[in-house]
Design a protein around this motif. Structure first.
Motif, PDB file in Angstrom:
ATOM      1  N   SER A  91       0.904  -1.337   0.029  1.00 16.94           N
ATOM      2  CA  SER A  91      -0.110   0.089   0.045  1.00 16.94           C
ATOM      3  C   SER A  91       0.840   1.091   0.084  1.00 16.94           C
ATOM      4  O   SER A  91       0.343   2.302   0.267  1.00 16.94           O
ATOM      5  CB  SER A  91      -0.892   0.016   1.390  1.00 16.94           C
ATOM      6  OG  SER A  91      -0.335  -0.028   2.384  1.00 16.94           O
ATOM      7  N   PHE A  92       1.943   1.134  -0.399  1.00 17.84           N
ATOM      8  CA  PHE A  92       3.222   2.474  -0.326  1.00 17.84           C
ATOM      9  C   PHE A  92       2.775   3.100  -1.561  1.00 17.84           C
ATOM     10  O   PHE A  92       3.305   2.849  -2.427  1.00 17.84           O
ATOM     11  CB  PHE A  92       4.390   1.905  -0.285  1.00 17.84           C
ATOM     12  CG  PHE A  92       5.535   2.763   0.322  1.00 17.84           C
ATOM     13  CD1 PHE A  92       5.409   4.073   0.110  1.00 17.84           C
ATOM     14  CD2 PHE A  92       6.605   2.455   0.563  1.00 17.84           C
ATOM     15  CE1 PHE A  92       6.139   5.061   0.602  1.00 17.84           C
ATOM     16  CE2 PHE A  92       7.754   3.412   1.013  1.00 17.84           C
ATOM     17  CZ  PHE A  92       7.547   4.848   0.816  1.00 17.84           C
ATOM     18  N   ILE A  93       1.959   4.143  -1.275  1.00 22.12           N
ATOM     19  CA  ILE A  93       1.452   5.025  -2.735  1.00 22.12           C
ATOM     20  C   ILE A  93       2.721   5.726  -3.173  1.00 22.12           C
ATOM     21  O   ILE A  93       2.703   5.882  -4.540  1.00 22.12           O
ATOM     22  CB  ILE A  93       0.365   5.817  -2.136  1.00 22.12           C
ATOM     23  CG1 ILE A  93      -0.932   5.204  -1.514  1.00 22.12           C
ATOM     24  CG2 ILE A  93       0.036   6.900  -3.177  1.00 22.12           C
ATOM     25  CD1 ILE A  93      -1.579   4.212  -2.256  1.00 22.12           C
ATOM     26  N   ASP A  94       3.640   6.408  -2.233  1.00 21.83           N
ATOM     27  CA  ASP A  94       4.495   7.199  -3.073  1.00 21.83           C
ATOM     28  C   ASP A  94       5.527   6.270  -3.919  1.00 21.83           C
ATOM     29  O   ASP A  94       5.914   6.532  -4.842  1.00 21.83           O
ATOM     30  CB  ASP A  94       5.166   7.724  -1.969  1.00 21.83           C
ATOM     31  CG  ASP A  94       4.650   8.946  -1.314  1.00 21.83           C
ATOM     32  OD1 ASP A  94       3.590   9.649  -1.979  1.00 21.83           O
ATOM     33  OD2 ASP A  94       4.678   9.531  -0.228  1.00 21.83           O
ATOM     34  N   ALA A  95       5.652   5.035  -3.341  1.00 17.35           N
ATOM     35  CA  ALA A  95       6.522   4.165  -3.947  1.00 17.35           C
ATOM     36  C   ALA A  95       5.994   3.736  -5.380  1.00 17.35           C
ATOM     37  O   ALA A  95       6.576   3.662  -6.365  1.00 17.35           O
ATOM     38  CB  ALA A  95       6.731   2.816  -3.308  1.00 17.35           C
ATOM     39  N   HIS A  96       4.386   3.437  -5.507  1.00 18.64           N
ATOM     40  CA  HIS A  96       3.914   3.075  -6.643  1.00 18.64           C
ATOM     41  C   HIS A  96       3.975   4.483  -7.637  1.00 18.64           C
ATOM     42  O   HIS A  96       3.974   4.107  -8.820  1.00 18.64           O
ATOM     43  CB  HIS A  96       2.341   2.873  -6.337  1.00 18.64           C
ATOM     44  CG  HIS A  96       2.140   1.480  -5.937  1.00 18.64           C
ATOM     45  ND1 HIS A  96       1.891   0.446  -6.638  1.00 18.64           N
ATOM     46  CD2 HIS A  96       1.746   1.096  -4.505  1.00 18.64           C
ATOM     47  CE1 HIS A  96       1.898  -0.788  -5.860  1.00 18.64           C
ATOM     48  NE2 HIS A  96       1.740  -0.163  -4.622  1.00 18.64           N
ATOM     49  N   TYR A  97       3.825   5.528  -7.051  1.00 14.53           N
ATOM     50  CA  TYR A  97       3.981   6.733  -7.921  1.00 14.53           C
ATOM     51  C   TYR A  97       5.404   6.927  -8.450  1.00 14.53           C
ATOM     52  O   TYR A  97       5.481   7.131  -9.878  1.00 14.53           O
ATOM     53  CB  TYR A  97       3.739   7.948  -7.225  1.00 14.53           C
ATOM     54  CG  TYR A  97       3.877   9.127  -7.725  1.00 14.53           C
ATOM     55  CD1 TYR A  97       3.094   9.726  -8.833  1.00 14.53           C
ATOM     56  CD2 TYR A  97       4.913   9.991  -7.761  1.00 14.53           C
ATOM     57  CE1 TYR A  97       3.403  11.018  -9.563  1.00 14.53           C
ATOM     58  CE2 TYR A  97       5.319  11.187  -8.472  1.00 14.53           C
ATOM     59  CZ  TYR A  97       4.357  11.913  -9.032  1.00 14.53           C
ATOM     60  OH  TYR A  97       4.693  12.655 -10.016  1.00 14.53           O
ATOM     61  N   GLN A  98       6.457   6.701  -7.732  1.00 18.08           N
ATOM     62  CA  GLN A  98       7.935   6.686  -8.304  1.00 18.08           C
ATOM     63  C   GLN A  98       7.965   5.508  -9.332  1.00 18.08           C
ATOM     64  O   GLN A  98       8.553   5.745 -10.375  1.00 18.08           O
ATOM     65  CB  GLN A  98       8.737   6.532  -7.084  1.00 18.08           C
ATOM     66  CG  GLN A  98       8.986   8.022  -6.263  1.00 18.08           C
ATOM     67  CD  GLN A  98       9.326   9.127  -7.195  1.00 18.08           C
ATOM     68  OE1 GLN A  98      10.079   8.994  -8.053  1.00 18.08           O
ATOM     69  NE2 GLN A  98       8.730  10.383  -6.942  1.00 18.08           N
ATOM     70  N   LEU A  99       7.194   4.315  -9.074  1.00 17.49           N
ATOM     71  CA  LEU A  99       7.649   3.183 -10.024  1.00 17.49           C
ATOM     72  C   LEU A  99       6.933   3.621 -11.442  1.00 17.49           C
ATOM     73  O   LEU A  99       7.658   3.360 -12.385  1.00 17.49           O
ATOM     74  CB  LEU A  99       6.902   2.013  -9.436  1.00 17.49           C
ATOM     75  CG  LEU A  99       7.082   0.715 -10.184  1.00 17.49           C
ATOM     76  CD1 LEU A  99       8.425   0.363 -10.360  1.00 17.49           C
ATOM     77  CD2 LEU A  99       6.378  -0.186  -9.559  1.00 17.49           C
ATOM     78  N   GLY A 100       5.810   4.252 -11.454  1.00 17.97           N
ATOM     79  CA  GLY A 100       5.346   4.962 -12.622  1.00 17.97           C
ATOM     80  C   GLY A 100       6.029   5.921 -13.386  1.00 17.97           C
ATOM     81  O   GLY A 100       6.139   5.947 -14.515  1.00 17.97           O
ATOM     82  N   ARG A 101       7.135   6.494 -12.539  1.00 21.50           N
ATOM     83  CA  ARG A 101       8.036   7.373 -13.303  1.00 21.50           C
ATOM     84  C   ARG A 101       9.244   6.835 -13.811  1.00 21.50           C
ATOM     85  O   ARG A 101       9.929   7.491 -14.504  1.00 21.50           O
ATOM     86  CB  ARG A 101       8.366   8.508 -12.268  1.00 21.50           C
ATOM     87  CG  ARG A 101       7.150   9.332 -11.871  1.00 21.50           C
ATOM     88  CD  ARG A 101       7.282  10.375 -10.892  1.00 21.50           C
ATOM     89  NE  ARG A 101       8.161  11.584 -11.633  1.00 21.50           N
ATOM     90  CZ  ARG A 101       9.107  12.460 -11.127  1.00 21.50           C
ATOM     91  NH1 ARG A 101       9.487  12.180  -9.808  1.00 21.50           N
ATOM     92  NH2 ARG A 101       9.863  13.172 -11.883  1.00 21.50           N
ATOM     93  N   ALA A 102       9.515   5.613 -13.186  1.00 23.45           N
ATOM     94  CA  ALA A 102      10.756   5.023 -13.535  1.00 23.45           C
ATOM     95  C   ALA A 102      10.718   4.655 -15.078  1.00 23.45           C
ATOM     96  O   ALA A 102       9.815   4.281 -15.831  1.00 23.45           O
ATOM     97  CB  ALA A 102      11.101   3.933 -12.665  1.00 23.45           C
TER      98      ALA A 102
END
Length: 95
Positions: free
Chosen positions: A84-95
């Motif tokens: 549920s780590f939202i910021d990690a999901h967001y950053q993953l989308g940017r990678a």
């Protein structure tokens, strides 16, 4: 296997030391010293490898270096440790 007080104290000390590295790294990150920040985050991960936030910070810092493949590995690990780590999901989308 029974966990003794010594084991708990060592684990607590490792977490505290990892937190100190993360705090120092975050301060350096905010100052734009990404090399020093990454070094601190990596040391924090060595001491506390099951902490998803440390993996996230490593991934975010690697993105600053323009190293998305390596960032991807760290971010995926952060998400594996905390789905549920939202910021990690967001950053993953940017990678």
């Amino acid at each position: 296997m029974e966990i003794g007080i010594f084991d708990v104290q060592v684990e607590s000390f490792s977490r505290d030391l990892a937190l100190a590295h993360v705090r120092r790294g975050y301060s350096q990150y905010r100052q734009g010293d990404y090399t020093a920040a990454l070094s601190e985050f990596v040391e924090g991960r060595r001491l506390c490898p099951e902490d998803p936030y440390i993996h996230y910070l490593i991934g975010k810092t690697l993105m600053r270096f323009g190293r998305p493949r390596e960032a991807l590995v760290a971010l995926k690990e952060a998400i594996r440790l905390c789905r549920s780590f939202i910021d990690a999901h967001y950053q993953l989308g940017r990678a």
